[in-house]
Scaffold this motif. Structure first.
Motif, short mmCIF file in Angstrom:
data_model
loop_
_atom_site.label_atom_id
_atom_site.label_comp_id
_atom_site.label_asym_id
_atom_site.label_seq_id
_atom_site.Cartn_x
_atom_site.Cartn_y
_atom_site.Cartn_z
N PRO A 172 0.80 -1.23 0.00
CA PRO A 172 0.00 0.00 0.00
C PRO A 172 0.83 1.28 0.00
CG PRO A 172 -0.94 -1.59 1.52
CD PRO A 172 0.38 -2.14 1.08
N LEU A 173 2.07 1.21 0.50
CA LEU A 173 2.92 2.40 0.53
C LEU A 173 3.35 2.84 -0.87
CD1 LEU A 173 5.19 1.50 3.59
CD2 LEU A 173 3.12 2.91 3.56
N VAL A 174 3.40 1.88 -1.81
CA VAL A 174 3.81 2.20 -3.18
C VAL A 174 2.67 1.94 -4.16
CG1 VAL A 174 6.24 1.73 -2.70
CG2 VAL A 174 4.76 -0.12 -3.48
N GLN A 175 1.47 1.83 -3.66
CA GLN A 175 0.35 1.45 -4.50
C GLN A 175 0.04 2.50 -5.56
OE1 GLN A 175 -3.13 -0.28 -2.60
NE2 GLN A 175 -4.50 0.93 -3.89
N GLN A 176 0.09 3.77 -5.21
CA GLN A 176 -0.31 4.82 -6.16
C GLN A 176 0.57 4.83 -7.41
OE1 GLN A 176 -0.88 8.65 -4.44
NE2 GLN A 176 -1.68 9.57 -6.32
N PRO A 177 1.91 4.79 -7.29
CA PRO A 177 2.72 4.77 -8.52
C PRO A 177 2.49 3.52 -9.37
CG PRO A 177 4.06 5.37 -6.62
CD PRO A 177 2.75 4.90 -6.10
N VAL A 178 2.12 2.42 -8.72
CA VAL A 178 1.94 1.16 -9.44
C VAL A 178 0.58 1.07 -10.09
CG1 VAL A 178 1.86 -1.35 -9.22
CG2 VAL A 178 3.59 -0.04 -7.97
N THR A 179 -0.47 1.41 -9.34
CA THR A 179 -1.84 1.24 -9.83
C THR A 179 -2.50 2.54 -10.26
OG1 THR A 179 -2.85 1.49 -7.63
CG2 THR A 179 -2.09 -0.71 -8.26
N GLY A 180 -1.91 3.67 -9.90
CA GLY A 180 -2.53 4.95 -10.23
C GLY A 180 -3.63 5.34 -9.27
N ARG A 181 -3.81 4.58 -8.21
CA ARG A 181 -4.86 4.88 -7.22
C ARG A 181 -4.23 4.89 -5.84
NH1 ARG A 181 -8.02 2.07 -3.75
NH2 ARG A 181 -7.25 0.04 -4.45
N PRO A 182 -4.46 5.95 -5.08
CA PRO A 182 -3.88 5.99 -3.73
C PRO A 182 -4.51 4.93 -2.84
CG PRO A 182 -5.43 7.80 -4.03
CD PRO A 182 -5.26 7.16 -5.38
N ALA A 183 -3.74 4.45 -1.87
CA ALA A 183 -4.24 3.44 -0.94
C ALA A 183 -5.27 4.04 0.00
CB ALA A 183 -3.08 2.84 -0.15
N ILE A 184 -6.29 3.28 0.29
CA ILE A 184 -7.32 3.68 1.24
C ILE A 184 -7.23 2.73 2.44
CG2 ILE A 184 -8.82 4.65 -0.54
CD1 ILE A 184 -10.44 2.09 -0.52
N PRO A 185 -7.91 3.04 3.55
CA PRO A 185 -7.80 2.20 4.75
C PRO A 185 -8.05 0.71 4.50
CG PRO A 185 -8.86 4.25 5.31
CD PRO A 185 -8.68 4.27 3.82
N THR A 186 -9.02 0.40 3.64
CA THR A 186 -9.30 -1.02 3.40
C THR A 186 -8.13 -1.72 2.70
OG1 THR A 186 -10.45 -0.42 1.34
CG2 THR A 186 -11.81 -0.75 3.32
N ASP A 187 -7.35 -0.97 1.91
CA ASP A 187 -6.17 -1.56 1.26
C ASP A 187 -5.13 -1.98 2.31
OD1 ASP A 187 -7.14 -1.21 -1.34
OD2 ASP A 187 -6.45 0.87 -1.39
N TYR A 188 -4.95 -1.13 3.32
CA TYR A 188 -4.00 -1.46 4.38
C TYR A 188 -4.48 -2.67 5.18
CZ TYR A 188 -1.50 2.92 3.59
OH TYR A 188 -0.76 3.94 3.03
N ILE A 189 -5.78 -2.72 5.45
CA ILE A 189 -6.34 -3.85 6.21
C ILE A 189 -6.17 -5.15 5.43
CG2 ILE A 189 -8.45 -4.85 7.17
CD1 ILE A 189 -9.38 -1.98 7.75
#
Length: 377
Positions: free
Chosen positions: A207-224
């Motif tokens: 989730p810390l590098v999710q935005q550059p990879v997927t183009g979408r910032p991580a949200i709380p459910t992603d961390y969970i």
């Protein structure tokens, strides 16, 4: 009643059927998955079927059922391949993160280990390709959405399961490769287990590098979700490593070396006399013979010690013996993992060891095995 019906189910599971003699179980956590999938798909379903109302949640649950049926195909491929190689399959359990096939024992060669492991991901990828091919021929709307989602989900399941780290299928593929190269299955397990731990850490940090990879910032459910998956991977990998460390010590356990000398006595002999004869013969165990001279029981050491000495002359030795069931008779040359599995199948305090020709070799006492195992640490 069949053997599968007699087996007790783990807590929190429900049997939904049986395929080829293999129980199919569902954990109660699947209800959470179904609700989560229905909630996440609801906006997409409403977009392709405007005005569907609360039916979008029903459609979401139906999709969850279809998705887990494809997971069941994945697990059934493992089960069928294992049975083809003569390995008993106890059950298939569908749970929060997919499914697991409980196989008794392991393939005896790296090649068989590879085939049993890789067939699951291949099945998922094959199912995903089939749904991809259906895309052009299904009409727009809810059906096409379901076909596309099932195609994507199965392809993701297939590819992710090939990640080379336990407890994923790819970890078992890696284990088979290391086993084949080194000739040591335990080393293969440890290597694949450590790779599984690395995979767990990468999932946790994703989730810390999710935005550059997927183009979408991580949200709380992603961390969970990342935490849950990473915990599952780390726990499975750690368990595999610990199991390998234990199992590589098992070859030192040899029934023949651990056996006690057995003295055969008539079933109606007084216990006190049987004990006296055993001490005189320096025998560590007693077996009981029936009227025809055949072994009918193994005297339980704990029962003998629990019998007061003043009562032993009036107690027949057969009263403190356990009937010799098939599972209590073992080959005198059995050793290592086969020995432990045999003892686990029929738990007892004593086992009768026989030579290949049927002659009695001695008695194996469980406490002696436990002490020998502890001494190998």
């Amino acid at each position: 009643m069949t053997e599968s019906q007699q087996r007790s189910r783990p807590p929190g599971t429900l049997k939904i059927g049986e395929i080829g003699g293999v129980d199919v179980l569902v954990r109660s956590s699947w209800l959470v998955v179904a609700a989560l999938i229905a909630f996440m798909l609801a906006p997409a379903i409403e977009a392709v079927e405007p005005g569907i109302g609360n039916g979008k949640y029903v459609a979401g649950v139906a999709f969850a059922v279809l998705l887990y049926l494809s997971v069941l195909l994945h697990e059934m491929s493992h089960a069928l391949m294992a049975k083809r190689f003569g390995l008993p399959v106890r059950s298939i359990t569908l749970h929060f993160l997919g499914g697991v096939t409980e196989i008794e024992g392991e393939p005896d060669t790296p090649a068989r280990e590879f085939v049993v492991s890789v067939v699951g991901p291949i099945t998922s990828i094959g199912v995903g390709v089939v749904f991809l091919l259906l895309h052009p021929v299904v009409p727009d709307g809810l059906l096409r959405l379901a076909v596309d989602a099932l195609a994507g989900a199965n392809l993701v399941v297939g590819v992710l399961n090939l990640v080379p780290g336990l407890p994923l299928d790819g970890g078992r593929v890696l284990r088979a490769a290391v086993w084949g190269i080194t000739g040591n299955p335990h080393r293969g397990t440890i290597v694949a287990g450590w790779c599984g731990r690395v995979a767990a850490v990468l999932v946790f940090l994703f989730p810390l590098v999710q935005q550059p990879v997927t183009g979408r910032p991580a949200i709380p459910t992603d961390y969970i979700l990342a935490f849950v998956i990473a915990f599952f991977l780390w726990s499975g990998a750690t368990q595999a490593i610990l199991s390998a460390q234990v199992r590589r010590r098992l070859p030192a356990l040899r029934a023949r070396q651990l056996a006690r000398r057995a003295l055969a006595v008539p079933h109606d002999l007084p216990l006190s006399e049987a004990v006296r004869q055993a001490q005189e013969a320096q025998a560590g165990s007693l077996v009981v013979l029936d009227v025809d001279g055949h072994v009918s029981g193994i005297v339980n050491e704990a029962a003998v010690l629990a019998t007061p000495e003043d009562r032993r002359p009036w107690v027949a030795v057969s009263t403190v013996a356990r009937t010799v069931e098939p599972g209590l008779q073992l080959d005198a040359d059995i050793a290592g993992e086969p020995l432990i599995r045999a003892m686990q199948r029929t738990p007892a305090s004593e086992y009768l060891l026989r030579e290949r020709d049927g002659a009695i070799f001695g008695v194996l006492v469980t406490d002696d095995v436990d002490r020998a195992f502890a001494a190998t640490t």
